[in-house]
Structures are given as structure tokens and as C-alpha cells.
Design a protein around this motif. Structure first.
Motif, mmCIF file in Angstrom:
data_model
loop_
_atom_site.group_PDB
_atom_site.id
_atom_site.type_symbol
_atom_site.label_atom_id
_atom_site.label_comp_id
_atom_site.label_asym_id
_atom_site.label_seq_id
_atom_site.Cartn_x
_atom_site.Cartn_y
_atom_site.Cartn_z
ATOM 1 N N HIS A 189 19.447 25.843 70.105
ATOM 2 C CA HIS A 189 20.491 24.866 69.823
ATOM 3 C C HIS A 189 20.143 23.543 70.491
ATOM 4 O O HIS A 189 19.504 23.521 71.549
ATOM 5 N N ASP A 190 20.578 22.459 69.886
ATOM 6 C CA ASP A 190 20.285 21.148 70.459
ATOM 7 C C ASP A 190 20.871 20.981 71.853
ATOM 8 O O ASP A 190 20.265 20.350 72.726
ATOM 9 N N HIS A 191 22.075 21.541 72.067
ATOM 10 C CA HIS A 191 22.703 21.309 73.374
ATOM 11 C C HIS A 191 21.953 21.996 74.501
ATOM 12 O O HIS A 191 21.981 21.532 75.640
ATOM 13 N N THR A 192 21.252 23.097 74.219
ATOM 14 C CA THR A 192 20.467 23.725 75.284
ATOM 15 C C THR A 192 19.272 22.865 75.655
ATOM 16 O O THR A 192 18.937 22.724 76.834
ATOM 17 N N GLN A 193 18.657 22.261 74.658
ATOM 18 C CA GLN A 193 17.522 21.386 74.951
ATOM 19 C C GLN A 193 17.977 20.145 75.708
ATOM 20 O O GLN A 193 17.312 19.709 76.659
ATOM 21 N N ARG A 194 19.132 19.590 75.323
ATOM 22 C CA ARG A 194 19.641 18.409 76.035
ATOM 23 C C ARG A 194 19.929 18.729 77.496
ATOM 24 O O ARG A 194 19.690 17.912 78.381
ATOM 25 N N ALA A 195 20.448 19.934 77.745
ATOM 26 C CA ALA A 195 20.768 20.317 79.120
ATOM 27 C C ALA A 195 19.514 20.377 79.981
ATOM 28 O O ALA A 195 19.498 19.890 81.113
ATOM 29 N N THR A 231 11.411 22.950 79.714
ATOM 30 C CA THR A 231 11.346 22.069 78.556
ATOM 31 C C THR A 231 12.046 22.632 77.335
ATOM 32 O O THR A 231 12.421 21.898 76.448
ATOM 33 N N ASN A 232 12.221 23.949 77.264
ATOM 34 C CA ASN A 232 12.746 24.542 76.043
ATOM 35 C C ASN A 232 13.980 25.407 76.253
ATOM 36 O O ASN A 232 14.343 26.175 75.387
ATOM 37 N N SER A 233 14.611 25.325 77.431
ATOM 38 C CA SER A 233 15.633 26.319 77.735
ATOM 39 C C SER A 233 16.868 25.696 78.351
ATOM 40 O O SER A 233 16.856 24.576 78.816
ATOM 41 N N ALA A 234 17.936 26.482 78.362
ATOM 42 C CA ALA A 234 19.175 26.068 79.009
ATOM 43 C C ALA A 234 19.220 26.644 80.411
ATOM 44 O O ALA A 234 18.707 27.740 80.657
ATOM 45 N N LEU A 235 19.833 25.944 81.309
ATOM 46 C CA LEU A 235 19.769 26.302 82.735
ATOM 47 C C LEU A 235 20.991 27.076 83.170
ATOM 48 O O LEU A 235 22.110 26.715 82.872
#
Length: 239
Positions: A189-195, A231-235
Motif C-alpha cells: 500500500h502507498d501509505h506503508t511506503q510513505r511511512a 525502503t519497502n516496509s511499514a514500521l
């Protein structure tokens, strides 16, 4: 935080000085790299400890801000106003809740040298407006996900209205090992990458070598390379 104008000539000199200082505190808070958001006195010290380490990790600045709903300054449905007023029976008035947060903040400052310059801002009234006002510019907000009604509502606003990068302190006592164990959960999802992009200042440091990654709804992957982790994951941060 005072909403008065600093150039109001009707104010006495002492009042004008107070307004000018309040404006200064607010400017420092909104431009800090890391903001400890303190809606609940029960978690104030924990948020301050985590925020201090987060700021130190990136050689950044730190500030603190209290936010709280105040029914006398809100424009809301009567049911919401009644709910806020009922809180006073158990939690005290908005002023009393601020005073408890302030005491916790001052005790925290006295515990260790070097904290003298950390400032506490205050915004009471419509909670959503206060969260937006205090947190809009900061890179990272340290805030509790649980606690009193202000804490729960502020956390929701941070994530779903302000879309801020939020570091949630652990429910257990903080041992000072910031991001010592990081779990990175991937979902396309885009929001995971933004995070994760927003968190690169913290995840890109040496602590990233101690992180692991997992695939949500897919096969788990552990001990991934640091680059893959941030770079590719949500924290998610675990104690």
C-alpha cells in the motif's frame, strides 16, 4: 498556548511578555524535529523519554506539547460537550489535567542535566484543531495510543487526519534501548511506503542492522538486509 495577539496594546507589560513567550514556545514546538505529544499525564514521562532518545538519534531538536479538549472552547454537538463535561468528575477540569501534565514535565526536566531548554506548549479547546496546530510541521510525533479520551482521540487524528509519522511508546517501562528491536511489516500500500520513507532518518542509522521484516498475509522473512527493511516496509516498534 495563548491565542491572544502579541501586539495587543490593551495588555499590561507583564501580560504582553507572557504572550510573547507563549508565541516563542509555540514556534519552537511546531518546528521541532521530534514532538512529545502529552494528552495524558499518566504517559507523559514515557513519551518524553522516548522523544528525547529519538531526537538524539538524528541529532535533532525536541519539544513537548500538551493537547486537551475543553468544552468551553469547542463547537460541537451537545452530546460531545456533555461527554467532555462528565470527564471532569473523574479526571478533573481541562486546567487541572494541564497542571498534572506540567508537573510531570517539570519533574522530568529536573531529573537529568541538559533538559533545561526543552519547552512545553499548550493547546486546549477543539482537540482536532490542537493536534493539527501542534503536529503539522514536525517530522516525528511521539504519542500514546492508549490512555484517557484525549490520548485516544489525538492518536486517531495523528494517523487518519494528519497522517503523521508516529512513534508509540511501549506499554511496558522504557529501558532506553530505542528501536533495539524493530519489526517491519510489508503490505503493498502507498501509505506503508510513505511511512518508511518518512522514517528513514531513524531507520537508516546503525540500528537498522538489528531489524527484521515480515510479509503481511505472506511468508515471513526474517533477518532481511537493512536496505530492504526501511525502503519497502511499514514500521512497527516493539519493546
Amino acid at each position: 498556548m495563548s491565542n491572544a495577539h502579541s501586539n495587543d496594546s490593551s495588555l499590561k507589560p507583564s501580560q504582553q511578555a507572557g504572550v510573547i513567550f507563549a508565541d516563542h514556545v509555540h514556534k519552537v514546538a511546531v518546528h521541532a524535529d521530534v514532538l512529545a505529544l502529552l494528552p495524558d499525564p499518566a504517559t507523559a514521562r514515557l513519551c518524553l523519554d522516548v522523544a528525547e532518545d529519538a531526537a538524539r538519534a538524528v541529532h535533532g531538536t525536541m519539544a513537548a506539547a500538551h493537547v486537551g479538549a475543553d468544552p468551553e472552547c469547542m463547537i460541537a454537538a451537545s452530546e460531545e460537550i456533555d461527554l467532555q463535561m462528565l470527564r471532569e468528575l473523574e479526571e478533573g477540569s481541562p486546567r487541572e489535567r494541564l497542571e498534572r501534565v506540567t508537573r510531570a514535565f517539570e519533574d522530568w526536566k529536573r531529573d537529568r542535566p541538559g533538559r533545561e531548554d526543552v519547552l512545553l506548549d499548550d493547546c486546549r479547546g477543539d482537540l482536532s484543531r490542537c493536534v493539527s496546530t501542534e503536529c503539522h510541521e514536525t517530522a516525528l510525533v511521539v504519542a500514546p495510543s492508549r490512555g484517557n479520551l484525549d490520548a485516544r482521540d489525538a492518536f486517531h487524528d495523528l494517523l487518519f487526519k494528519e497522517r503523521k509519522l508516529v512513534l508509540v511508546p511501549p506499554p511496558s517501562p522504557y529501558d532506553g534501548n530505542l528501536l533495539g528491536h524493530v519489526m517491519i511489516a510489508w503490505k503493498p500500500h502507498d501509505h506503508t511506503q510513505r511511512a518508511v520513507v518518512a522514517a528513514r532518518r531513524w531507520l537508516g542509522r546503525p540500528i537498522a542492522s538489528r531489524c527484521s521484516a515480515s510479509m503481511t498475509n505472506r511468508t515471513a522473512v526474517t533477518n532481511s538486509r537493512p536496505v530492504s527493511c526501511w525502503t519497502n516496509s511499514a514500521l512497527m516498534v516493539k519493546s
